[in-house]
Design an enzyme around this catalytic site. Structure first.
Site, short mmCIF file in Angstrom:
data_model
loop_
_atom_site.label_atom_id
_atom_site.label_comp_id
_atom_site.label_asym_id
_atom_site.label_seq_id
_atom_site.Cartn_x
_atom_site.Cartn_y
_atom_site.Cartn_z
CD1 TRP A 16 42.89 18.50 2.13
CD2 TRP A 16 43.39 20.66 1.99
NE1 TRP A 16 43.93 18.74 3.00
CE2 TRP A 16 44.26 20.06 2.92
CE3 TRP A 16 43.53 22.01 1.75
CZ2 TRP A 16 45.23 20.76 3.60
CZ3 TRP A 16 44.49 22.73 2.41
CH2 TRP A 16 45.33 22.08 3.33
CG ASP A 19 46.50 26.06 8.82
OD1 ASP A 19 46.43 24.85 9.10
OD2 ASP A 19 47.57 26.64 8.57
CG PHE A 78 51.25 29.18 2.60
CD1 PHE A 78 50.68 28.54 1.51
CD2 PHE A 78 52.46 28.72 3.06
CE1 PHE A 78 51.30 27.46 0.91
CE2 PHE A 78 53.09 27.64 2.47
CZ PHE A 78 52.52 27.00 1.39
#
Length: 186
Positions: A16, A19, A78
């Site tokens: 996967w 961004d 992130f």
């Protein structure tokens, strides 16, 4: 040839991705970093994948740039950005952990530095460079995805989030890229 794999758009070798982060041109090559789960084909433990290209068509997959630092309470790396300070590449990203360090109310902004032309990244020993504490009594949530740039003699960081349950953008200014030195304004 797999009919479901893109020919011209970047894709990881497996699993996967999300961004793209830290798109940067460095020493004659384009670099792409991206949200990546090396453990499966769906959203999961966020890492930063990394690849480079001379022409934006053919990509060389590189080792994962950022792993969560579990020993420091980090469970996800992130989104963020990559900047070049002189000749030194620096990644800024949102660090997420468990409990109080959760994505909604406990995000922190961290940085990592490469001293070997973006092959190995070392997390800054004074992380976090910014934490929610700098907002005092403001009710800031979902504070993430730093974008950093230099204008004149100042460095700027912009982050998205919410304040008092309304979407907002935060901007910070620093005299140097080492925002952890306490030399910033909001």
């Amino acid at each position: 040839m797999n009919l479901y794999r893109s020919i011209y758009h970047f894709m990881p070798e497996k699993n996967w991705m999300n961004d793209p982060n830290g798109l940067v041109y460095y020493k004659g090559e384009y670099h792409i970093f991206y949200q990546y789960n090396p453990n499966g084909f769906e959203w999961g433990t966020m890492h930063w994948g990394h690849a480079k290209s001379k022409d934006l068509i053919y990509w060389e997959h590189l080792p994962i740039a950022l792993y969560p630092s579990k020993e420091k309470g980090e469970t996800h790396c992130f989104s963020g950005c990559c900047v070049i300070n002189g000749d030194e590449p620096i990644i800024f990203y949102t660090s997420i952990g468990e409990g109080e360090r959760n994505a909604k109310t406990g995000a922190q902004q961290w940085m990592a530095i490469s001293k070997d032309d973006m092959n190995i990244w070392e997390k800054y020993d004074k992380n976090p460079v910014l934490s929610l504490d700098l907002h005092g009594d403001m009710d800031v949530k979902e504070w993430r995805d730093p974008f950093v740039w230099k204008d004149g003699d100042s460095w700027y960081m912009v982050l998205g989030g919410s304040c008092n349950d309304e979407g907002c953008v935060f901007i910070y200014k620093s005299a140097d890229v080492w925002m952890a030195q306490g030399n910033f304004q909001r």
